[in-house]
Design an enzyme around this catalytic site. Sequence first.
Site, PDB file in Angstrom:
ATOM      1  CG  ASP A  14      -1.820  -1.213   1.308  1.00  8.96           C
ATOM      2  OD1 ASP A  14      -2.290  -1.672   0.263  1.00  8.96           O
ATOM      3  OD2 ASP A  14      -2.039  -1.713   2.425  1.00  8.96           O
ATOM      4  CD  GLU A 173      -9.027  -2.024  -1.485  1.00 10.58           C
ATOM      5  OE1 GLU A 173      -9.731  -2.359  -0.523  1.00 10.58           O
ATOM      6  OE2 GLU A 173      -8.196  -2.782  -2.000  1.00 10.58           O
TER       7      GLU A 173
HETATM    8  C1  6LW Z   1      -5.610  -1.768   2.180  1.00 10.29           C
HETATM    9  C2  6LW Z   1      -6.402  -1.737   0.962  1.00 10.29           C
HETATM   10  C3  6LW Z   1      -5.749  -2.806   0.274  1.00 10.29           C
HETATM   11  O1  6LW Z   1      -5.974  -0.916   3.172  1.00 10.29           O
HETATM   12  O2  6LW Z   1      -5.553  -3.799   1.162  1.00 10.29           O
HETATM   13  O3  6LW Z   1      -4.395  -3.248  -1.523  1.00 10.29           O
HETATM   14  C4  6LW Z   1      -5.784  -3.234   2.437  1.00 10.29           C
HETATM   15  N1  6LW Z   1      -5.319  -2.659  -0.905  1.00 10.29           N
HETATM   16  O4  6LW Z   1      -6.362  -0.596   0.197  1.00 10.29           O
HETATM   17  C5  6LW Z   1      -4.807  -3.795   3.376  1.00 10.29           C
HETATM   18  O5  6LW Z   1      -3.508  -3.649   2.852  1.00 10.29           O
END
Ligand code: 6LW
Length: 509
Positions: A14, A173
């Site tokens: 991340d 996300e």
């Molecule tokens: C993170 C989310 C994700 O917060 O996995 O790859 C979660 N994306 O954005 C945990 O790393």
Amino acid sequence: MQYRNPVIPGFFPDPSVCRAGDTFYLVCSSFQYFPGVPLFESRDLINWTQIGHVLTRPSQLPLQNTDSVGGIYAPTIRYHDGTFYMVTTNVTNGGHFYVSTKDIHGEWSEPVWVSQEGIDPSLFFEDGRAYFMSNGSDAQGSCILQCEIDIAAGKRISETKVIWRGTGGRFLESPHLYHIGKYYYLMASEGGTEYGHMVVYARGESPWGPFTAYAQNPVLTNRNLGGYLLQGCGHGDLVDDTDGNWWMLHLGFRQIHRWMMFHTTGREVCLVPVTFGEDGWFTAGEQGTARLVMQTGRIPESVTQTQKTHFTFADTAPCREWVFLQNPHAENYRLTADCFALRGTDVPLSSVSDSPTWVGIRQTETAFSLSVSLRISAQEAGVSAYMTNGQHYDLCVRPDGAGGYCLLRRAQLGSLVHEAPVIPLPEHAEQVTLSITGSPVEYHFSAAVCGTVHDLGALEAKYISTEAAGNFTGVMLALYAHAPDGAADWAEFSGFSLTVQPPPSGQCP
Ligand code: 6LW
């Protein structure tokens, strides 16, 4: 010139990046590990030096009851008006918060907590305003939420609004907002952080939208590159260099073999160039994919990419490369440049309710060799290839219950625990050298004691992979001690040597 991905190998998921003058700073998520949020510095985007961690005090980082899918999720780093801000979510203890500092090499502030739904908070500053966004959901499904905050007080000063609903992929996300030229760009990820991961974006004329999605989304994904080692590309952040070129730092992971969809070294940091067209839409990577070897004319030939491949106690540091599980009990560690002494407690490696005596360094490549000497003490002590509390391979010495000691190899795979071989040690043995040799597909264990080398065989890498463990972290190579009956003794580890072998770039498929 050509550079290799990942630009930061090993479990550093991340990534978020910012630039202050001619220097780039990057942070990653850290889950149950202490200290939290690794912090890197770079001048050229391909060589990154870890300068420490953002969260260094238990008051910033409560990790009680935190496992490998809890704790610190994706952070965002921003530089605004001489101050660095890092915002993240402690999903187990407290929710969203941010910390700040004017001295990137110094300590960061106490946390300021912000209440808003979701994960993956981000900040955007403009015209004296601070916008706070995260992912979320409502009756219509997943969305990106945004409010304006008073950054000094940490108070929300507008209502939270839905600003985008993504392009329909699951797990919308990692939102980040940028004002570049005429447009506001809202970038996010979809598809989940596994093999379907992708980066998508939209643009609008105000920070509140409305946002129009890029017609060729996803702008970056490796989901259609079957049989290619680098997978899971998504969760990116944009940064411009001092020549005005744009780049994306994003996560990706390397499968252990092109036809084996397992990975052990965690989600890693990759770099791809970003190019704006005259119409104001941008593209990323090589035709929307990230490659293990990237060609670019943007980095001078005089810059060479280097990777640290040898690690000892003397050239690493506790709380920099070496981290702990949850909030460590400091009285059980004496860590110097010559010797790591660990005092076991009755907390086992399988615990998530307390911190075992355990100190680990990331496995940054699948091919490696590790060896360390252990002075035998009245407790179990050894080395562990540790993915989670429920998935680890251990090589240790422990009391045999009859006044002597034995050497053993343990596989803990969920509720399956297998201890074999178990080798009695000679009565006069005081010291044992423990070794693990890694290849992409297995971990091989051996030990030398009183002049005899014992081969304890190999265990498959895939059984402790992220795909088997179902976690968000990567394998740590750890030293640990465990005293089930609470015996207070010190296990002394010395002569630690870890050598990793990056794959030759010519062999990347
Ligand atoms: C993170 C989310 C994700 O917060 O996995 O790859 C979660 N994306 O954005 C945990 O790393």
